[in-house]
Design a protein around this motif. Structure first.
Motif, PDB file in Angstrom:
ATOM      1  N   MET A 141      36.195 -32.712 -11.149  1.00 33.45           N
ATOM      2  CA  MET A 141      35.882 -31.686 -10.171  1.00 33.45           C
ATOM      3  C   MET A 141      35.431 -30.419 -10.921  1.00 33.45           C
ATOM      4  O   MET A 141      36.059 -30.026 -11.897  1.00 33.45           O
ATOM      5  N   ASN A 142      34.358 -29.795 -10.435  1.00 35.10           N
ATOM      6  CA  ASN A 142      33.852 -28.566 -11.049  1.00 35.10           C
ATOM      7  C   ASN A 142      34.798 -27.399 -10.838  1.00 35.10           C
ATOM      8  O   ASN A 142      35.593 -27.391  -9.887  1.00 35.10           O
ATOM      9  N   LYS A 143      34.690 -26.418 -11.705  1.00 37.83           N
ATOM     10  CA  LYS A 143      35.483 -25.195 -11.613  1.00 37.83           C
ATOM     11  C   LYS A 143      34.562 -23.990 -11.598  1.00 37.83           C
ATOM     12  O   LYS A 143      33.453 -24.048 -12.126  1.00 37.83           O
ATOM     13  N   VAL A 144      35.040 -22.913 -11.027  1.00 40.55           N
ATOM     14  CA  VAL A 144      34.304 -21.649 -11.080  1.00 40.55           C
ATOM     15  C   VAL A 144      34.286 -21.163 -12.524  1.00 40.55           C
ATOM     16  O   VAL A 144      35.312 -21.219 -13.218  1.00 40.55           O
ATOM     17  N   GLN A 145      33.127 -20.694 -12.964  1.00 33.02           N
ATOM     18  CA  GLN A 145      32.987 -20.147 -14.312  1.00 33.02           C
ATOM     19  C   GLN A 145      32.330 -18.773 -14.185  1.00 33.02           C
ATOM     20  O   GLN A 145      31.102 -18.658 -14.164  1.00 33.02           O
ATOM     21  N   LEU A 146      33.146 -17.753 -14.082  1.00 29.29           N
ATOM     22  CA  LEU A 146      32.638 -16.406 -13.825  1.00 29.29           C
ATOM     23  C   LEU A 146      31.748 -15.877 -14.944  1.00 29.29           C
ATOM     24  O   LEU A 146      30.937 -14.984 -14.714  1.00 29.29           O
ATOM     25  N   ASN A 147      31.844 -16.451 -16.138  1.00 30.62           N
ATOM     26  CA  ASN A 147      30.949 -16.031 -17.215  1.00 30.62           C
ATOM     27  C   ASN A 147      29.498 -16.445 -16.935  1.00 30.62           C
ATOM     28  O   ASN A 147      28.578 -15.980 -17.596  1.00 30.62           O
ATOM     29  N   GLN A 148      29.277 -17.287 -15.931  1.00 37.66           N
ATOM     30  CA  GLN A 148      27.927 -17.684 -15.526  1.00 37.66           C
ATOM     31  C   GLN A 148      27.367 -16.814 -14.398  1.00 37.66           C
ATOM     32  O   GLN A 148      26.225 -16.978 -13.998  1.00 37.66           O
ATOM     33  N   TYR A 149      28.191 -15.919 -13.872  1.00 40.81           N
ATOM     34  CA  TYR A 149      27.735 -15.035 -12.786  1.00 40.81           C
ATOM     35  C   TYR A 149      26.557 -14.199 -13.279  1.00 40.81           C
ATOM     36  O   TYR A 149      26.608 -13.601 -14.352  1.00 40.81           O
ATOM     37  N   ASN A 150      25.507 -14.156 -12.488  1.00 38.06           N
ATOM     38  CA  ASN A 150      24.315 -13.406 -12.860  1.00 38.06           C
ATOM     39  C   ASN A 150      23.814 -12.638 -11.638  1.00 38.06           C
ATOM     40  O   ASN A 150      23.331 -13.232 -10.678  1.00 38.06           O
ATOM     41  N   ASN A 151      23.936 -11.342 -11.695  1.00 40.02           N
ATOM     42  CA  ASN A 151      23.582 -10.459 -10.596  1.00 40.02           C
ATOM     43  C   ASN A 151      22.300  -9.680 -10.901  1.00 40.02           C
ATOM     44  O   ASN A 151      21.973  -8.726 -10.213  1.00 40.02           O
ATOM     45  N   LYS A 152      21.560 -10.065 -11.928  1.00 39.41           N
ATOM     46  CA  LYS A 152      20.409  -9.288 -12.389  1.00 39.41           C
ATOM     47  C   LYS A 152      19.274  -9.228 -11.376  1.00 39.41           C
ATOM     48  O   LYS A 152      18.482  -8.293 -11.388  1.00 39.41           O
ATOM     49  N   ALA A 153      19.162 -10.188 -10.483  1.00 38.94           N
ATOM     50  CA  ALA A 153      18.095 -10.176  -9.476  1.00 38.94           C
ATOM     51  C   ALA A 153      18.338  -9.107  -8.403  1.00 38.94           C
ATOM     52  O   ALA A 153      17.404  -8.680  -7.730  1.00 38.94           O
ATOM     53  N   TYR A 154      19.579  -8.680  -8.248  1.00 44.72           N
ATOM     54  CA  TYR A 154      19.914  -7.664  -7.247  1.00 44.72           C
ATOM     55  C   TYR A 154      19.677  -6.285  -7.842  1.00 44.72           C
ATOM     56  O   TYR A 154      20.365  -5.876  -8.772  1.00 44.72           O
ATOM     57  N   LYS A 155      18.701  -5.582  -7.306  1.00 42.93           N
ATOM     58  CA  LYS A 155      18.333  -4.254  -7.813  1.00 42.93           C
ATOM     59  C   LYS A 155      18.312  -3.266  -6.641  1.00 42.93           C
ATOM     60  O   LYS A 155      17.264  -3.060  -6.024  1.00 42.93           O
ATOM     61  N   PRO A 156      19.450  -2.653  -6.336  1.00 40.57           N
ATOM     62  CA  PRO A 156      19.527  -1.764  -5.180  1.00 40.57           C
ATOM     63  C   PRO A 156      18.937  -0.375  -5.396  1.00 40.57           C
ATOM     64  O   PRO A 156      18.843   0.402  -4.456  1.00 40.57           O
ATOM     65  N   GLY A 157      18.543  -0.053  -6.606  1.00 41.00           N
ATOM     66  CA  GLY A 157      17.974   1.268  -6.896  1.00 41.00           C
ATOM     67  C   GLY A 157      18.046   1.541  -8.383  1.00 41.00           C
ATOM     68  O   GLY A 157      18.692   0.803  -9.133  1.00 41.00           O
ATOM     69  N   SER A 158      17.384   2.603  -8.774  1.00 42.42           N
ATOM     70  CA  SER A 158      17.380   2.955 -10.198  1.00 42.42           C
ATOM     71  C   SER A 158      18.767   3.411 -10.644  1.00 42.42           C
ATOM     72  O   SER A 158      19.590   3.854  -9.836  1.00 42.42           O
ATOM     73  N   THR A 159      19.004   3.314 -11.935  1.00 39.52           N
ATOM     74  CA  THR A 159      20.282   3.755 -12.498  1.00 39.52           C
ATOM     75  C   THR A 159      20.498   5.238 -12.226  1.00 39.52           C
ATOM     76  O   THR A 159      21.610   5.654 -11.867  1.00 39.52           O
ATOM     77  N   LEU A 160      19.460   6.037 -12.346  1.00 38.27           N
ATOM     78  CA  LEU A 160      19.577   7.475 -12.091  1.00 38.27           C
ATOM     79  C   LEU A 160      19.960   7.743 -10.635  1.00 38.27           C
ATOM     80  O   LEU A 160      20.886   8.515 -10.362  1.00 38.27           O
ATOM     81  N   LYS A 161      19.271   7.097  -9.709  1.00 35.96           N
ATOM     82  CA  LYS A 161      19.547   7.278  -8.280  1.00 35.96           C
ATOM     83  C   LYS A 161      20.986   6.869  -7.949  1.00 35.96           C
ATOM     84  O   LYS A 161      21.701   7.591  -7.257  1.00 35.96           O
ATOM     85  N   LYS A 162      21.412   5.724  -8.457  1.00 36.30           N
ATOM     86  CA  LYS A 162      22.772   5.252  -8.185  1.00 36.30           C
ATOM     87  C   LYS A 162      23.815   6.188  -8.795  1.00 36.30           C
ATOM     88  O   LYS A 162      24.849   6.443  -8.175  1.00 36.30           O
ATOM     89  N   THR A 163      23.530   6.711  -9.975  1.00 32.68           N
ATOM     90  CA  THR A 163      24.463   7.629 -10.635  1.00 32.68           C
ATOM     91  C   THR A 163      24.563   8.951  -9.872  1.00 32.68           C
ATOM     92  O   THR A 163      25.674   9.459  -9.639  1.00 32.68           O
ATOM     93  N   LEU A 164      23.418   9.508  -9.492  1.00 34.59           N
ATOM     94  CA  LEU A 164      23.433  10.752  -8.707  1.00 34.59           C
ATOM     95  C   LEU A 164      24.181  10.560  -7.399  1.00 34.59           C
ATOM     96  O   LEU A 164      24.972  11.418  -6.991  1.00 34.59           O
ATOM     97  N   TRP A 165      23.954   9.431  -6.729  1.00 28.12           N
ATOM     98  CA  TRP A 165      24.667   9.184  -5.472  1.00 28.12           C
ATOM     99  C   TRP A 165      26.161   9.006  -5.725  1.00 28.12           C
ATOM    100  O   TRP A 165      26.985   9.494  -4.962  1.00 28.12           O
ATOM    101  N   TYR A 166      26.533   8.314  -6.779  1.00 21.02           N
ATOM    102  CA  TYR A 166      27.941   8.093  -7.088  1.00 21.02           C
ATOM    103  C   TYR A 166      28.698   9.422  -7.121  1.00 21.02           C
ATOM    104  O   TYR A 166      29.747   9.565  -6.484  1.00 21.02           O
ATOM    105  N   PHE A 167      28.154  10.403  -7.845  1.00 15.28           N
ATOM    106  CA  PHE A 167      28.843  11.692  -7.958  1.00 15.28           C
ATOM    107  C   PHE A 167      28.777  12.485  -6.658  1.00 15.28           C
ATOM    108  O   PHE A 167      29.749  13.148  -6.284  1.00 15.28           O
TER     109      PHE A 167
END
Length: 185
Positions: free
Chosen positions: A1-27
């Motif tokens: 039976m297969n197991k979850v392997q979180l080291n294979q998780y890849n979220n790189k296709a999800y791009k909700p905004g630029s790093t600058l925009k996300k950082t400014l919003w965070y603060f």
């Protein structure tokens, strides 16, 4: 039976905004929204709009509110967002006119595919149509539409669409009764 392997998780296709925009919003979010300081709703609405949210007239935003990405948020006229509300909008959240989000309500647009080895990210937009009331500590799950004037009772979880003018309760929420709105004149 297969197991979850979180080291294979890849979220790189999800791009909700630029790093600058996300950082400014965070603060901005931490200082003006996720605080108990009673900044006026007008300031919060202006900040949401500055970060790309579409917000209507006479919207009330109470203290200690958390918004993940305002550029994925639309709020109609005459809405109330109560203390401790978390709009975890990794995907689009659309809130119609005259909607109430009571204290601690949680709008959740992201989850994970528990059937995949990599525990892949799953997104689903949320729509709250006109007159919807999401009760205190209630949760709306990804992909759910709460139709016109439906009610999700305190502490309940909506995992499926809610029918119009119907009160839902429980986890998962089930229809309990019709919502009858009397003439207030």
């Amino acid at each position: 039976m297969n197991k979850v392997q979180l080291n294979q998780y890849n979220n790189k296709a999800y791009k909700p905004g630029s790093t600058l925009k996300k950082t400014l919003w965070y603060f901005t979010n931490m200082f003006f929204f996720k605080t108990l300081l009673p900044f006026p709703s007008s300031l919060k609405v202006a900040l949401l709009k500055a970060f790309g949210a579409k917000v209507g007239q006479r919207v009330v935003v109470k203290p200690d509110v958390n918004v993940k990405y305002p550029w994925f948020l639309t709020i109609g006229d005459d809405c109330w967002v109560g203390e401790g509300v978390w709009i975890d909008n990794l995907a689009e959240v659309t809130i119609g006119d005259n909607v109430v989000l009571s204290q601690g309500a949680y709008l959740l647009t992201g989850s994970h595919d528990y059937t995949t080895v990599a525990f892949d990210l799953i997104l689903g937009k949320i729509t709250l149509e006109e007159g919807v009331w999401i009760g205190a500590k209630a949760t709306v799950c990804p992909g759910v539409t709460c139709h016109s004037h439906s009610v999700l009772a305190v502490g309940s979880t909506a995992t499926q669409d809610l029918e119009p003018y119907t009160v839902y309760q429980g986890n998962p929420a089930v229809a309990k009764r019709k919502r009858l709105i009397g003439d207030t004149q």
